[in-house]
Design a protein around this motif. Sequence first.
Motif, PDB file in Angstrom:
ATOM      1  N   ARG A 168       0.843  -1.202   0.000  1.00 14.33           N
ATOM      2  CA  ARG A 168       0.000   0.000   0.000  1.00 14.33           C
ATOM      3  C   ARG A 168       0.885   1.263   0.000  1.00 14.33           C
ATOM      4  NH1 ARG A 168      -3.594  -1.394   4.205  1.00 14.33           N
ATOM      5  NH2 ARG A 168      -2.570   0.073   5.594  1.00 14.33           N
TER       6      ARG A 168
ATOM      7  N   CYS B  70       2.665   1.660  -3.417  1.00 15.74           N
ATOM      8  CA  CYS B  70       1.758   2.183  -4.464  1.00 15.74           C
ATOM      9  C   CYS B  70       1.579   3.697  -4.306  1.00 15.74           C
ATOM     10  CB  CYS B  70       0.417   1.475  -4.406  1.00 15.74           C
ATOM     11  SG  CYS B  70       0.502  -0.219  -4.960  1.00 15.74           S
ATOM     12  N   ALA B  71       1.375   4.126  -3.073  1.00 15.58           N
ATOM     13  CA  ALA B  71       1.184   5.567  -2.822  1.00 15.58           C
ATOM     14  C   ALA B  71       2.449   6.331  -3.200  1.00 15.58           C
ATOM     15  CB  ALA B  71       0.837   5.792  -1.362  1.00 15.58           C
ATOM     16  N   ARG B  72       3.597   5.761  -2.871  1.00 12.44           N
ATOM     17  CA  ARG B  72       4.883   6.419  -3.151  1.00 12.44           C
ATOM     18  C   ARG B  72       5.112   6.526  -4.663  1.00 12.44           C
ATOM     19  NH1 ARG B  72      10.068   4.080  -3.690  1.00 12.44           N
ATOM     20  NH2 ARG B  72      11.776   5.442  -3.060  1.00 12.44           N
ATOM     21  N   GLU B  73       4.816   5.410  -5.375  1.00 12.64           N
ATOM     22  CA  GLU B  73       5.007   5.413  -6.828  1.00 12.64           C
ATOM     23  C   GLU B  73       4.117   6.465  -7.484  1.00 12.64           C
ATOM     24  OE1 GLU B  73       6.616   2.449  -8.907  1.00 12.64           O
ATOM     25  OE2 GLU B  73       7.877   2.719  -7.142  1.00 12.64           O
ATOM     26  N   GLU B  74       2.886   6.554  -6.968  1.00 17.61           N
ATOM     27  CA  GLU B  74       1.941   7.522  -7.519  1.00 17.61           C
ATOM     28  C   GLU B  74       2.473   8.945  -7.336  1.00 17.61           C
ATOM     29  OE1 GLU B  74      -2.643   8.308  -6.698  1.00 17.61           O
ATOM     30  OE2 GLU B  74      -2.081   6.203  -6.750  1.00 17.61           O
ATOM     31  N   ASN B  75       2.984   9.217  -6.127  1.00 21.07           N
ATOM     32  CA  ASN B  75       3.553  10.543  -5.848  1.00 21.07           C
ATOM     33  C   ASN B  75       4.761  10.820  -6.732  1.00 21.07           C
ATOM     34  OD1 ASN B  75       1.738  11.126  -3.903  1.00 21.07           O
ATOM     35  ND2 ASN B  75       3.002  10.415  -2.207  1.00 21.07           N
ATOM     36  N   GLN B  76       5.617   9.796  -6.884  1.00 21.63           N
ATOM     37  CA  GLN B  76       6.825   9.973  -7.689  1.00 21.63           C
ATOM     38  C   GLN B  76       6.465  10.251  -9.142  1.00 21.63           C
ATOM     39  OE1 GLN B  76       9.250   6.498  -7.059  1.00 21.63           O
ATOM     40  NE2 GLN B  76      10.464   7.507  -5.490  1.00 21.63           N
ATOM     41  N   ALA B  77       5.465   9.513  -9.651  1.00 22.16           N
ATOM     42  CA  ALA B  77       5.079   9.686 -11.050  1.00 22.16           C
ATOM     43  C   ALA B  77       4.563  11.093 -11.292  1.00 22.16           C
ATOM     44  CB  ALA B  77       4.031   8.651 -11.431  1.00 22.16           C
ATOM     45  N   SER B  78       3.718  11.590 -10.380  1.00 19.00           N
ATOM     46  CA  SER B  78       3.179  12.934 -10.605  1.00 19.00           C
ATOM     47  C   SER B  78       4.269  13.988 -10.440  1.00 19.00           C
ATOM     48  CB  SER B  78       1.983  13.211  -9.699  1.00 19.00           C
ATOM     49  OG  SER B  78       2.362  13.030  -8.373  1.00 19.00           O
TER      50      SER B  78
ATOM     51  N   GLU C 212       7.391  13.500 -11.189  1.00 19.06           N
ATOM     52  CA  GLU C 212       8.203  13.377 -12.396  1.00 19.06           C
ATOM     53  C   GLU C 212       7.590  14.193 -13.537  1.00 19.06           C
ATOM     54  OE1 GLU C 212       8.945   9.319 -14.076  1.00 19.06           O
ATOM     55  OE2 GLU C 212      10.243   9.307 -12.316  1.00 19.06           O
TER      56      GLU C 212
END
Lengths: 126, 220
Positions: free
Chosen positions: A95, A98-106, A108
């Motif tokens: 969990r 997923c939250a971290r990846e979402e933050n990183q993607a936005s 980026e």
Amino acid sequence: MWSLPGRPSSFRGEFSARIVVLRPMTDKQLAQLFCKEIGDEAKAKTTLATVLQNESLSSWSRRPLHAWLIARVARQENLSALSNNAAAIVRTCIRFICAREENQASAEVSRTGPETKEALARTIGV
Amino acid sequence: MSGRPSSFKVLARVSFGSLRSFGKQIQSRLLAARFSTYLQGILKNADFKDIASRYVELVAEARSAEEHRILDSLISMPNASPSFDAVETSKLPAETSVTVIEAEPGAGKTWALGFLAWQHADKFLSAENSVCRIPVYLELKLLAYQGSGHTIATTIQHELNSCIGPSREIPWDSLLLLVDGLNEVAPQAQANFKAELKDLLAKHPTLHVVVTRAPEFVPW
């Protein structure tokens, strides 16, 4: 000074580069990381003790990302989440990832200029 | 007395050494003044600030002979033994021109690189350490997406844009280039990057570079 030539797909024959690997974190580094992430020295110590009691968790925690996940679980859930079953730990970690990846993607996307955004849009066919 | 240098020669050598060191300090301070906006930008950047506040010093070591044998079976192991057992990652750029940090996902590559950027910006501005350089942090996947027209040089020009003026002259000899995620781009983009880096190093041998990549063989 020791220089290693890289392998064919890396730096071999192109220029000399020193190739180093990162050592797994020690108990002391884990303690420092928990202290900084949890922000409560007593809780950080208890977290470390809990981690060290569990052989597989202790071995898994030696990468900064894993240690960060453990600290997050200890901070946001509670210490019992660490000492409970492995499935609960994995679920909680996924969990967080997923939250971290979402933050990183936005983040980026926000760091890229208009040309890059256009190129990305072309790549994904938007 | 003939075997001993004369007082004049010793004095001249000391003075010359001091002058050179003084000259370097002046040059470094002038650069810090010229790039202060850019360096302040790094220190104020939320991502770098966050890394700096949470960073725990990681330790790097030369790849072991066994790893070298498994990963680089096509080439022979160098005879020379490693000159270091372990070194703190924050001291890596001072030791050699090009350093490649190789580690599995989550091992702290990006973390270490982010800290290097923040640390060098901080020390360069405060004149705390003359070994520090002007850090430029690049995520290779973002550079690769920009297409073939974008090179390392143009990206650095863009990053330093406000400080390099109309001459567009990059202070290569004082730069610390931090390149994250070599393995995260396509082989052609990796080849382009390495070819350009090779040219840059030939032109500017004192340029310092730290590159991170995940190993091609990840033991699961």
